[in-house]
Design a protein around this motif. Structure first.
Motif, PDB file in Angstrom:
ATOM      1  N   ASN A  16      39.792  14.149  24.220  1.00 57.14           N
ATOM      2  CA  ASN A  16      39.557  14.913  23.002  1.00 57.14           C
ATOM      3  C   ASN A  16      38.060  15.081  22.746  1.00 57.14           C
ATOM      4  OD1 ASN A  16      40.707  16.282  20.758  1.00 57.14           O
ATOM      5  ND2 ASN A  16      40.116  14.576  19.448  1.00 57.14           N
ATOM      6  N   ILE A  19      36.682  17.900  24.803  1.00 59.34           N
ATOM      7  CA  ILE A  19      36.973  19.217  24.226  1.00 59.34           C
ATOM      8  C   ILE A  19      36.042  19.512  23.058  1.00 59.34           C
ATOM      9  CG2 ILE A  19      38.721  20.569  23.005  1.00 59.34           C
ATOM     10  CD1 ILE A  19      40.824  19.025  24.652  1.00 59.34           C
ATOM     11  N   ILE A  20      35.865  18.527  22.189  1.00 54.12           N
ATOM     12  CA  ILE A  20      34.987  18.706  21.029  1.00 54.12           C
ATOM     13  C   ILE A  20      33.558  18.973  21.484  1.00 54.12           C
ATOM     14  CG2 ILE A  20      33.974  17.543  19.015  1.00 54.12           C
ATOM     15  CD1 ILE A  20      36.635  16.049  18.714  1.00 54.12           C
ATOM     16  N   SER A  23      33.319  22.611  21.727  1.00 54.81           N
ATOM     17  CA  SER A  23      33.857  23.448  20.652  1.00 54.81           C
ATOM     18  C   SER A  23      32.792  24.055  19.746  1.00 54.81           C
ATOM     19  CB  SER A  23      34.861  22.645  19.818  1.00 54.81           C
ATOM     20  OG  SER A  23      34.221  21.594  19.123  1.00 54.81           O
ATOM     21  N   ALA A 234      40.694  23.433  21.623  1.00 52.97           N
ATOM     22  CA  ALA A 234      39.994  22.825  20.496  1.00 52.97           C
ATOM     23  C   ALA A 234      40.834  22.774  19.226  1.00 52.97           C
ATOM     24  CB  ALA A 234      38.691  23.594  20.214  1.00 52.97           C
ATOM     25  N   SER A 238      43.622  19.472  20.608  1.00 51.61           N
ATOM     26  CA  SER A 238      42.850  18.488  19.866  1.00 51.61           C
ATOM     27  C   SER A 238      43.620  17.958  18.665  1.00 51.61           C
ATOM     28  CB  SER A 238      41.527  19.114  19.417  1.00 51.61           C
ATOM     29  OG  SER A 238      40.691  18.155  18.825  1.00 51.61           O
ATOM     30  N   THR A 241      46.296  15.555  19.854  1.00 49.97           N
ATOM     31  CA  THR A 241      45.667  14.305  20.260  1.00 49.97           C
ATOM     32  C   THR A 241      45.223  13.481  19.062  1.00 49.97           C
ATOM     33  OG1 THR A 241      44.880  15.329  22.314  1.00 49.97           O
ATOM     34  CG2 THR A 241      43.798  13.301  21.616  1.00 49.97           C
ATOM     35  N   ASN A 258      34.855  10.510  18.536  1.00 53.79           N
ATOM     36  CA  ASN A 258      34.348  11.879  18.521  1.00 53.79           C
ATOM     37  C   ASN A 258      32.870  11.963  18.900  1.00 53.79           C
ATOM     38  OD1 ASN A 258      36.848  12.853  17.775  1.00 53.79           O
ATOM     39  ND2 ASN A 258      36.399  12.824  15.590  1.00 53.79           N
TER      40      ASN A 258
END
Length: 319
Positions: A16, A19-20, A23, A234, A238, A241, A258
């Protein structure tokens, strides 16, 4: 030895963060080519449609009967409505780097709210670890002259509010994790986001007489690529998750992962764009990783009602 469900949670948390890590850039690309409301409408239309297909075929099990759906609807006011609206408009006035810096303070805000509302206990070393992780993010951006430009106060204020919205979501979603499985939470909030942002976008176009231009951004390959990333990865992936993590661990512990997004962005830049990795990148990344590990390894065992029990049932993301 850690149970498989918690090991999966750690793996998904790192995924996750990856991905962030991309994003903020993709959001900036999208809103440079379309109005923030249009961007959000397309983003949530795609994510809701992507989850509706497996739900229609019964591959994802959803059951809202007899459950506090009203509380889940209130939760959606924080995320996605509050968070994404504030983020989209905030990034219109601020840079993606500033968004990354300010987002790093979300774990600290989550820890404060979780201690007040959920009575989650964190040791002094855990608190120090959370702030250490946030400092690592700030250190990297500040050293590469990508720090916060305080002249962009409108964007900064909006991005700080996104931290509060997401922290609030993490805390309240954690409290609902006993009534809803991750797929049920995700599907409902995506549906609320889709309906709300589509309606807001269409109303804006209707009042300005530009309805014929609503779908125009889709002709831009860069916009289309960014929306595909934001909608499927995203937003949908996300969200699934995040909701799964909140059903397996305390809100403060889930949130601190994060900050690994910054480490990911540094590594990706070096591998795919040939960007130079300097000493401050290494130092900042080490601080972030140390903070994440410290948050999860330096705590004390919860007692009484200090936190919600971590569920080790065999339900997967589909419920």
């Amino acid at each position: 030895m850690r149970k498989p469900s918690l090991k999966l949670a750690y793996f998904l948390a790192v995924m996750n963060a990856t991905i962030i890590g991309f994003s903020f850039l993709m959001t900036k690309v999208a809103i440079d080519r379309a109005h923030p409301l249009d961007t959000l409408a397309f983003r949530f239309a795609l994510s809701f449609a992507a989850m509706s297909v497996p739900a229609a075929f019964g591959w994802v099990k959803l059951n809202y009967r007899g459950k506090p759906v009203g509380r889940l609807l209130l939760l959606s006011a924080l995320y996605p409505l509050g968070f994404f609206t504030l983020q989209a408009y905030g990034l219109r006035y601020a840079t993606s780097a500033e968004g990354g810096i300010l987002y790093a303070f979300t774990p600290a805000m989550t820890t404060i709210l979780a201690s007040l509302i959920l009575k989650e206990r964190t040791s002094s070393l855990q608190k120090l670890s959370i702030f250490l992780s946030a400092f690592g993010v700030v250190f990297i951006f500040a050293m590469k002259d990508g720090g916060v430009a305080w002249s962009n106060m409108t964007g900064i204020a909006l991005l700080l509010l996104t931290c509060i919205a997401f922290a609030g979501y993490g805390v309240f979603a954690r409290s609902l994790s006993k009534q809803f499985n991750p797929a049920e939470v995700t599907y409902l909030i995506l549906g609320v986001g889709f309906v709300s942002f589509l309606a807001a976008s269409l109303v804006r176009h209707a009042t300005s007489g530009t309805l014929e231009r609503f779908a125009a951004p889709l002709a831009d390959p860069s916009f289309l690529l960014s929306i595909l990333f934001l909608g499927v990865l995203a937003t949908l992936s996300s969200a699934l998750t995040a909701n799964y993590l909140l059903s397996k661990m305390e809100a403060s512990k889930a949130s601190v992962f994060n900050n690994l997004a910054t480490v990911v962005s540094v590594a990706a830049g070096a591998m795919f764009l040939g960007e130079k990795v300097t000493a401050y990148h290494v130092i900042g990344s080490a601080l972030i990783i140390a903070g994440v590990i410290g948050t999860h390894r330096l705590g004390t065992k919860p007692s009484g009602s200090a936190s919600l029990p971590i569920r080790h049932d065999r339900r997967n993301l589909s419920g």
